[in-house]
Design an enzyme around this catalytic site. Sequence first.
Site, mmCIF file in Angstrom:
data_model
loop_
_atom_site.group_PDB
_atom_site.id
_atom_site.type_symbol
_atom_site.label_atom_id
_atom_site.label_comp_id
_atom_site.label_asym_id
_atom_site.label_seq_id
_atom_site.Cartn_x
_atom_site.Cartn_y
_atom_site.Cartn_z
ATOM 1 N N PHE A 1 119.213 54.329 41.319
ATOM 2 C CA PHE A 1 120.390 55.218 40.849
ATOM 3 C C PHE A 1 120.043 56.367 40.128
ATOM 4 C CE2 PHE A 1 124.865 55.546 38.958
ATOM 5 C CZ PHE A 1 125.632 56.036 40.272
ATOM 6 N N THR B 1 120.063 59.304 37.564
ATOM 7 C CA THR B 1 120.881 59.713 36.204
ATOM 8 C C THR B 1 122.116 60.731 36.430
ATOM 9 O OG1 THR B 1 119.266 59.036 34.907
ATOM 10 C CG2 THR B 1 120.773 60.552 33.767
ATOM 11 N N MET C 1 125.051 58.936 37.999
ATOM 12 C CA MET C 1 125.790 58.339 37.062
ATOM 13 C C MET C 1 126.589 59.085 36.322
ATOM 14 S SD MET C 1 124.603 56.023 33.844
ATOM 15 C CE MET C 1 124.050 57.544 32.907
ATOM 16 N N LEU D 1 129.554 60.239 38.306
ATOM 17 C CA LEU D 1 130.355 59.302 38.449
ATOM 18 C C LEU D 1 131.261 59.380 37.329
ATOM 19 C CD1 LEU D 1 131.493 56.988 40.102
ATOM 20 C CD2 LEU D 1 129.923 55.397 38.992
ATOM 21 N N GLU E 1 131.885 61.700 35.127
ATOM 22 C CA GLU E 1 132.930 62.901 35.147
ATOM 23 C C GLU E 1 134.066 62.686 36.059
ATOM 24 O OE1 GLU E 1 132.186 66.934 34.177
ATOM 25 O OE2 GLU E 1 129.949 66.648 34.547
ATOM 26 N N GLY F 1 134.655 69.620 32.804
ATOM 27 C CA GLY F 1 133.581 69.020 31.578
ATOM 28 C C GLY F 1 133.048 69.984 30.887
ATOM 29 N N HIS G 1 121.084 56.655 29.848
ATOM 30 C CA HIS G 1 120.976 55.661 31.202
ATOM 31 C C HIS G 1 119.926 54.825 30.976
ATOM 32 C CE1 HIS G 1 120.598 55.936 35.770
ATOM 33 N NE2 HIS G 1 120.848 54.914 35.262
ATOM 34 N N ARG H 1 136.229 67.161 28.166
ATOM 35 C CA ARG H 1 136.882 67.841 29.168
ATOM 36 C C ARG H 1 137.723 68.703 28.373
ATOM 37 N NH1 ARG H 1 134.843 66.351 33.793
ATOM 38 N NH2 ARG H 1 136.562 67.596 34.921
#
Length: 130
Positions: free
Chosen positions: A31, A33, A36, A39, A41, A60, A67, A111
Amino acid sequence: MLETGIKGKQEVVVSDANSAKTMGSGTLDVFATPAMTALMEKTAWMSVADQLDEGCGTVGTLLNVTHDAPTPLGMTVWCETELVEVDGRRLVFDVAAYDAKGKIGGGRHERFIIQNEKFQAKANKKALAE
């Protein structure tokens, strides 16, 4: 008016499309970074989207995460967020990502609430200035 305590959860299956090798963040079939953080955000913005005024969204502006563990292809990753601070249009979220073996990353994400059309027009104006 948004209040702290709003939680979100989203999940994704690790695949070739979101692997470090495909996304260019490394050479391995794990997976990525960037996947990740995307996901994180997505989970944050989706958690508050239905509580914003008509025509508003969030963008954002800051992501400070680690990670900490790899996740192989085929495993599900999920993200959990919690809105921990509201300062005018600024929203601060605690974010954490997990796989079946435990926590793989986490941190803070900020955000800002924006007016979608105004923000898009500002971005489009940049392209015309070239």
